[in-house]
Design an enzyme around this catalytic site. Structure first.
Site, PDB file in Angstrom:
ATOM      1  N   ARG A 106       0.847  -1.390  -0.036  1.00 52.61           N
ATOM      2  CA  ARG A 106      -0.084  -0.001   0.046  1.00 52.61           C
ATOM      3  C   ARG A 106       0.905   1.284   0.188  1.00 52.61           C
ATOM      4  O   ARG A 106       0.485   2.296  -0.469  1.00 52.61           O
ATOM      5  CB  ARG A 106      -0.888   0.135   1.104  1.00 52.61           C
ATOM      6  N   SER A 110     -13.199  -9.645   2.741  1.00 48.43           N
ATOM      7  CA  SER A 110     -11.956  -9.462   2.081  1.00 48.43           C
ATOM      8  C   SER A 110     -11.272  -8.056   2.037  1.00 48.43           C
ATOM      9  O   SER A 110     -11.869  -7.178   1.576  1.00 48.43           O
ATOM     10  CB  SER A 110     -12.260  -9.888   0.781  1.00 48.43           C
ATOM     11  N   GLN A 153      -8.624  -7.252   0.291  1.00 45.59           N
ATOM     12  CA  GLN A 153      -8.078  -6.846  -0.957  1.00 45.59           C
ATOM     13  C   GLN A 153      -9.411  -6.265  -1.585  1.00 45.59           C
ATOM     14  O   GLN A 153      -9.359  -5.523  -2.476  1.00 45.59           O
ATOM     15  CB  GLN A 153      -7.868  -8.382  -1.705  1.00 45.59           C
ATOM     16  N   ASP A 201      -4.067 -15.246   7.297  1.00 44.36           N
ATOM     17  CA  ASP A 201      -2.945 -15.923   6.562  1.00 44.36           C
ATOM     18  C   ASP A 201      -2.030 -16.306   7.737  1.00 44.36           C
ATOM     19  O   ASP A 201      -1.297 -17.154   7.461  1.00 44.36           O
ATOM     20  CB  ASP A 201      -2.088 -14.511   6.380  1.00 44.36           C
ATOM     21  N   ARG A 230      -5.351 -23.784   1.014  1.00 43.98           N
ATOM     22  CA  ARG A 230      -4.535 -24.359   2.347  1.00 43.98           C
ATOM     23  C   ARG A 230      -5.540 -24.948   3.190  1.00 43.98           C
ATOM     24  O   ARG A 230      -4.476 -25.716   4.089  1.00 43.98           O
ATOM     25  CB  ARG A 230      -4.490 -22.853   3.015  1.00 43.98           C
ATOM     26  N   ARG A 253       3.620 -19.744   2.681  1.00 45.34           N
ATOM     27  CA  ARG A 253       3.483 -20.072   4.287  1.00 45.34           C
ATOM     28  C   ARG A 253       3.574 -21.531   4.404  1.00 45.34           C
ATOM     29  O   ARG A 253       3.720 -21.987   5.738  1.00 45.34           O
ATOM     30  CB  ARG A 253       2.033 -19.481   4.434  1.00 45.34           C
TER      31      ARG A 253
END
EC number: 2.5.1.19
Length: 427
Positions: A25, A166, A168, A312, A343, A385
């Site tokens: 950002r 979200s 994003q 995350d 994931r 990750r």
């Protein structure tokens, strides 16, 4: 790659790399602002480097000298049509946020990424942008990358309720709303990380936040700033867990960002009985020093509004749960399926291959502990990750070797990960 196993202790103090979300950002806001922006302690991982290169391709002058990034902002209307398609690499943050940035640009672009990014759905951001008047489309009905986008100078404001939690998508719509004439209202499903809101105000922009409702009046002008990026709690999470589950260990993590929308892992550690101390709190930078020690842990339930605050960190939290007595349940986390990998499945497969007891579910996992872990061969499938989670799990393995395939994925967010691990093993 053969990983270190059967360590006797972890000791030491480290500064984790700069926060990935804030680093992205800072480049975006710096490019859209008028005047110069200087960014200190930026993350130089592959995802952020992708964002920097994209803005260079859009005509922004960005210099990396003496550890400081200097961005010569071009203003909201100053981006130029690129010569070639824009390469987003592995970065979902880049392609989604930049789609919103380019909503008001009167030229056509193509945006593409690597194999992993090309499997991630973009319809969550293309749908509302189309409502604002943007021409944007991808592959299949889910709008997989590559995306073709043509913005418009007559961008319409939007009133939009996010169907998913979200940050994003929220951020993409905020960047678009800054260029639209009129009032846009974005309503979140759950609270998500608020770095875009914070930085918009830091760069001289205006918005109002009322609970989960964000109102942006456009168009606006932004002014270049000095940005100091705190350490990434998502990267610190691997050391927090390592310090809790490795024997005879005590780790000190300096300058970690503790924005309240990102500290779900701290809540989970405390719920599981982990020894965690927070000191040297800087309320302006929203950073602190975190200290963890080897702990006896118990299972817990992770769900609801907590999920966006640790989405995350769930892979490494799954490892933490394998070392807790009792059952840990993770639910409401279906978003994990559309990260760099699925994931839910990949974490379960990786840790189960090492001796864990994890049952994947439609929206999470059921993890039974405490498990003794053993050697195995694990593939990251290009997911940074998964790689770091496996490296921490390997530390507990007394029987056998742990081989990690595609370990280079870790460079996405933490290029110095293995150097830091070595320093803690020998600390």
């Amino acid at each position: 790659m053969k990983l270190k196993t059967n360590i006797r202790h972890l000791h030491g103090s480290i500064r984790v790399p700069g926060d990935k979300s804030i680093s992205h950002r800072s480049i975006i806001f710096g490019s859209l602002a008028e005047g110069e922006t200087k960014v200190y302690d930026i993350l130089r991982g592959e995802d952020v480097l992708s964002t920097m290169q994209v803005f260079r391709d859009l005509g922004v002058e960005i210099e990396d000298k003496d550890g400081v990034i200097t961005v010569q902002g071009v203003g909201m209307a100053g981006l130029k049509a690129p010569q070639n398609a824009l390469n987003m690499g592995n970065s979902g943050t880049s392609i989604r946020l930049i789609s919103g940035v380019l909503a008001g640009a009167d030229f056509e672009v193509e945006m593409f990424g690597d194999d992993s990014l090309s499997k991630r759905p973009m319809d969550r951001v293309t749908l509302p942008l189309k409502k604002m008047g943007v021409s944007i489309s991808g592959q299949t009905e889910r709008d997989l990358p590559p995306l073709r986008l043509k913005g418009t100078k007559n961008l319409r404001p939007i009133h939009y309720e996010l169907p998913i939690a979200s940050a994003q998508v929220k951020s993409a719509l905020m960047f678009a709303a800054l260029q639209a004439k009129g009032e846009s209202v974005i309503i979140e499903k759950e609270y998500t990380r608020n770095h875009t809101e914070d930085m918009l105000q830091q760069f001289g922009g205006h918005l109002s936040v009322d609970g989960k409702k964000i109102t942006v009046q456009g168009p606006q002008k932004l002014t270049g700033q000095k940005v100091v990026v705190p350490g990434d709690i998502s990267s610190a999470a691997f050391w927090l867990v390592a310090g809790l589950i490795a024997p005879n260990s005590r780790l000190v993590l300096q300058n970690v960002g503790i924005n309240e929308t990102r500290t779900g892992i701290i809540d989970v550690i405390r719920a599981m009985g982990g020894k965690l101390e927070i000191t040297e709190i800087d309320p302006v930078a929203k950073s602190a020093t975190l200290i963890v020690e080897s702990s006896d842990l118990k299972g817990t339930e992770i769900c609801g509004a907590l999920i966006p605050r640790l989405i995350d960190e769930l892979p490494i939290i799954a490892l933490l749960a394998t070392q807790a007595q009792g059952v840990t349940v993770i639910k409401d986390a279906e978003e994990l399926k559309v990260k760099e990998t699925d994931r839910i499945q990949v974490v379960a497969d990786a840790l189960n291959s090492m001796g864990a007891d994890i049952t994947p579910t439609a929206d999470g996992m059921i993890i039974k502990g405490k498990s003794a872990l053993h050697g195995a061969r694990v593939n990251t499938f290009g997911d940074h990750r998964i790689g770091m989670m496996t490296a921490i799990a390997a530390l507990l393995v007394a029987d056998g070797e742990v081989e990690l395939d595609r370990a280079e994925a870790i460079n996405t967010s933490y290029p110095s990960f293995f150097d830091d691990l070595e320093s803690l093993i020998h600390g």
